[in-house]
Write a protein that holds these residues in place. Sequence first.
Motif, PDB file in Angstrom:
ATOM      1  N   LYS A 123       0.852  -1.198   0.000  1.00  0.00           N
ATOM      2  CA  LYS A 123       0.000   0.000   0.000  1.00  0.00           C
ATOM      3  C   LYS A 123       0.883   1.242   0.000  1.00  0.00           C
ATOM      4  O   LYS A 123       1.726   1.412   0.883  1.00  0.00           O
ATOM      5  N   LYS A 124       0.675   2.106  -0.990  1.00  0.00           N
ATOM      6  CA  LYS A 124       1.459   3.338  -1.073  1.00  0.00           C
ATOM      7  C   LYS A 124       0.808   4.412  -0.221  1.00  0.00           C
ATOM      8  O   LYS A 124      -0.394   4.666  -0.334  1.00  0.00           O
ATOM      9  N   THR A 125       1.600   5.066   0.635  1.00  0.00           N
ATOM     10  CA  THR A 125       1.063   6.103   1.523  1.00  0.00           C
ATOM     11  C   THR A 125       1.736   7.455   1.321  1.00  0.00           C
ATOM     12  O   THR A 125       1.168   8.483   1.672  1.00  0.00           O
ATOM     13  N   ASP A 126       2.970   7.468   0.800  1.00  0.00           N
ATOM     14  CA  ASP A 126       3.769   8.689   0.616  1.00  0.00           C
ATOM     15  C   ASP A 126       4.118   9.370   1.936  1.00  0.00           C
ATOM     16  O   ASP A 126       4.518  10.537   1.946  1.00  0.00           O
ATOM     17  N   ASN A 127       3.962   8.676   3.042  1.00  0.00           N
ATOM     18  CA  ASN A 127       4.387   9.177   4.342  1.00  0.00           C
ATOM     19  C   ASN A 127       5.816   8.684   4.570  1.00  0.00           C
ATOM     20  O   ASN A 127       6.075   7.479   4.554  1.00  0.00           O
ATOM     21  N   ILE A 128       6.758   9.611   4.804  1.00  0.00           N
ATOM     22  CA  ILE A 128       8.163   9.204   4.892  1.00  0.00           C
ATOM     23  C   ILE A 128       8.448   8.333   6.117  1.00  0.00           C
ATOM     24  O   ILE A 128       9.479   7.665   6.175  1.00  0.00           O
ATOM     25  N   PHE A 129       7.546   8.326   7.088  1.00  0.00           N
ATOM     26  CA  PHE A 129       7.747   7.505   8.281  1.00  0.00           C
ATOM     27  C   PHE A 129       7.017   6.168   8.197  1.00  0.00           C
ATOM     28  O   PHE A 129       6.981   5.421   9.173  1.00  0.00           O
ATOM     29  N   ASP A 130       6.431   5.875   7.039  1.00  0.00           N
ATOM     30  CA  ASP A 130       5.861   4.551   6.779  1.00  0.00           C
ATOM     31  C   ASP A 130       6.905   3.717   6.052  1.00  0.00           C
ATOM     32  O   ASP A 130       7.393   4.109   4.976  1.00  0.00           O
ATOM     33  N   LEU A 131       7.259   2.584   6.615  1.00  0.00           N
ATOM     34  CA  LEU A 131       8.287   1.715   6.046  1.00  0.00           C
ATOM     35  C   LEU A 131       7.719   0.313   5.833  1.00  0.00           C
ATOM     36  O   LEU A 131       6.835  -0.128   6.567  1.00  0.00           O
ATOM     37  N   MET A 132       8.263  -0.357   4.864  1.00  0.00           N
ATOM     38  CA  MET A 132       7.808  -1.718   4.570  1.00  0.00           C
ATOM     39  C   MET A 132       9.003  -2.586   4.221  1.00  0.00           C
ATOM     40  O   MET A 132       9.910  -2.162   3.502  1.00  0.00           O
ATOM     41  N   VAL A 133       9.006  -3.798   4.734  1.00  0.00           N
ATOM     42  CA  VAL A 133      10.034  -4.781   4.382  1.00  0.00           C
ATOM     43  C   VAL A 133       9.527  -5.607   3.209  1.00  0.00           C
ATOM     44  O   VAL A 133       8.477  -6.252   3.301  1.00  0.00           O
ATOM     45  N   LEU A 151      11.128  -0.328   1.714  1.00  0.00           N
ATOM     46  CA  LEU A 151      10.423   0.667   0.917  1.00  0.00           C
ATOM     47  C   LEU A 151       9.935   1.783   1.826  1.00  0.00           C
ATOM     48  O   LEU A 151       9.227   1.527   2.800  1.00  0.00           O
ATOM     49  N   GLN A 152      10.316   2.998   1.518  1.00  0.00           N
ATOM     50  CA  GLN A 152       9.876   4.159   2.295  1.00  0.00           C
ATOM     51  C   GLN A 152       8.644   4.758   1.634  1.00  0.00           C
ATOM     52  O   GLN A 152       8.589   4.930   0.425  1.00  0.00           O
ATOM     53  N   GLY A 153       7.641   5.070   2.475  1.00  0.00           N
ATOM     54  CA  GLY A 153       6.395   5.603   1.936  1.00  0.00           C
ATOM     55  C   GLY A 153       5.400   4.531   1.555  1.00  0.00           C
ATOM     56  O   GLY A 153       4.415   4.812   0.857  1.00  0.00           O
ATOM     57  N   TYR A 154       5.636   3.315   2.020  1.00  0.00           N
ATOM     58  CA  TYR A 154       4.730   2.191   1.737  1.00  0.00           C
ATOM     59  C   TYR A 154       4.452   1.429   3.030  1.00  0.00           C
ATOM     60  O   TYR A 154       5.258   1.441   3.958  1.00  0.00           O
ATOM     61  N   LEU A 155       3.307   0.752   3.056  1.00  0.00           N
ATOM     62  CA  LEU A 155       2.955  -0.124   4.165  1.00  0.00           C
ATOM     63  C   LEU A 155       2.524  -1.476   3.619  1.00  0.00           C
ATOM     64  O   LEU A 155       2.041  -1.585   2.487  1.00  0.00           O
ATOM     65  N   GLU A 156       2.692  -2.496   4.434  1.00  0.00           N
ATOM     66  CA  GLU A 156       2.259  -3.847   4.075  1.00  0.00           C
ATOM     67  C   GLU A 156       0.870  -4.103   4.640  1.00  0.00           C
ATOM     68  O   GLU A 156       0.633  -3.902   5.834  1.00  0.00           O
ATOM     69  N   ALA A 157      -0.040  -4.541   3.784  1.00  0.00           N
ATOM     70  CA  ALA A 157      -1.384  -4.892   4.241  1.00  0.00           C
ATOM     71  C   ALA A 157      -1.362  -6.268   4.893  1.00  0.00           C
ATOM     72  O   ALA A 157      -0.372  -7.011   4.793  1.00  0.00           O
ATOM     73  N   SER A 158      -2.424  -6.626   5.577  1.00  0.00           N
ATOM     74  CA  SER A 158      -2.498  -7.956   6.186  1.00  0.00           C
ATOM     75  C   SER A 158      -2.607  -9.014   5.088  1.00  0.00           C
ATOM     76  O   SER A 158      -3.012  -8.719   3.958  1.00  0.00           O
ATOM     77  N   ASN A 159      -2.229 -10.236   5.405  1.00  0.00           N
ATOM     78  CA  ASN A 159      -2.332 -11.319   4.424  1.00  0.00           C
ATOM     79  C   ASN A 159      -3.605 -12.138   4.613  1.00  0.00           C
ATOM     80  O   ASN A 159      -3.690 -13.288   4.189  1.00  0.00           O
ATOM     81  N   VAL A 160      -4.614 -11.541   5.249  1.00  0.00           N
ATOM     82  CA  VAL A 160      -5.889 -12.220   5.485  1.00  0.00           C
ATOM     83  C   VAL A 160      -6.793 -12.020   4.274  1.00  0.00           C
ATOM     84  O   VAL A 160      -6.991 -10.890   3.811  1.00  0.00           O
ATOM     85  N   SER A 161      -7.337 -13.112   3.760  1.00  0.00           N
ATOM     86  CA  SER A 161      -8.328 -13.058   2.687  1.00  0.00           C
ATOM     87  C   SER A 161      -9.718 -13.184   3.311  1.00  0.00           C
ATOM     88  O   SER A 161     -10.042 -14.203   3.924  1.00  0.00           O
TER      89      SER A 161
END
Length: 286
Positions: free
Chosen positions: A93-103, A239-249
């Motif tokens: 998920k792209k957020t463009d917030n510099i303090f949102d990080l994703m592995v 990834l800076q400016g992105y978040l990982e969503a849950s893997n729940v379907s």
Amino acid sequence: MLRGLYTGANGMISQQVRMDVVANNLANVDKTAFKKDTTVFKTFPEMLLHRYSEDGIGKTPMGSFDTSPVVGKLGFGAEVNEVYTRFEQGAVKKTDNIFDLMVQDQPGMEKPAFFSVLTNRGERLTRSGSFVLDKNGFVVTPQGFPLLGEKGPIQVNQGNFLVKENGEIYVNAKLGTAPKDGTNFSENRFEDPVLLDKLKIRTVENPRHLDKEGDSFYSDTPESGEPTAFPELLAPQVLQGYLEASNVSVVTEMVDMIEVNRAYEANSKTMQTQDSLLGRLFEIMR
């Protein structure tokens, strides 16, 4: 017949545990980087039945053997073996917030990567990269726990925080890291970039045995092994400016919920049938 009651009751208890797991997955479907749980069942040891009325021992020159005819195997129902966490990566998920990080897990990675956070219970692992900046300039979780770099807690200022894909953290030396020197990120040209630190990204040997502690934190156990760094060639991307969503379907969990309801109802009817037969037996024995 009492054995039938116990088997039905075990089935109902097992399905109740599975329902709790499914409900928890659905409740956290929108939680950042949440990892779904899966219930694993196992059967009780089966017994080999023989005809009781023809029990006996046969004799041969080489020894003896059981002459009672074999009826077959008798099962004793199921029980919950374990509830384990599945670490498949969620959507980006792209957020463009510099303090949102994703592995970002790389192809060929057999173990998931985690951020390291310093909590009041010690260092903990997390996949959730939703961070904020506190009044002292530390990058922290929403609960106020600092994100760790290789040198310790990370202190920057507003708008002067750049994370490369390899986890290295750069700041503009002209602005410094004091909270009062903050600026707008879009106006920061990083004309004098300085390496501040590198994110402390860790993994464990057996992530299946990590303990969930709430607030998206995981603690290592003797079974999971201690957190270790990745080899350089297998290091994940940040990834800076992105978040990982849950893997729940949601669809999968709803199907599982229907399946659990039907299995629970089948076990309940089994107990009702066994209770009815047991009542008739008592009436005959009077």
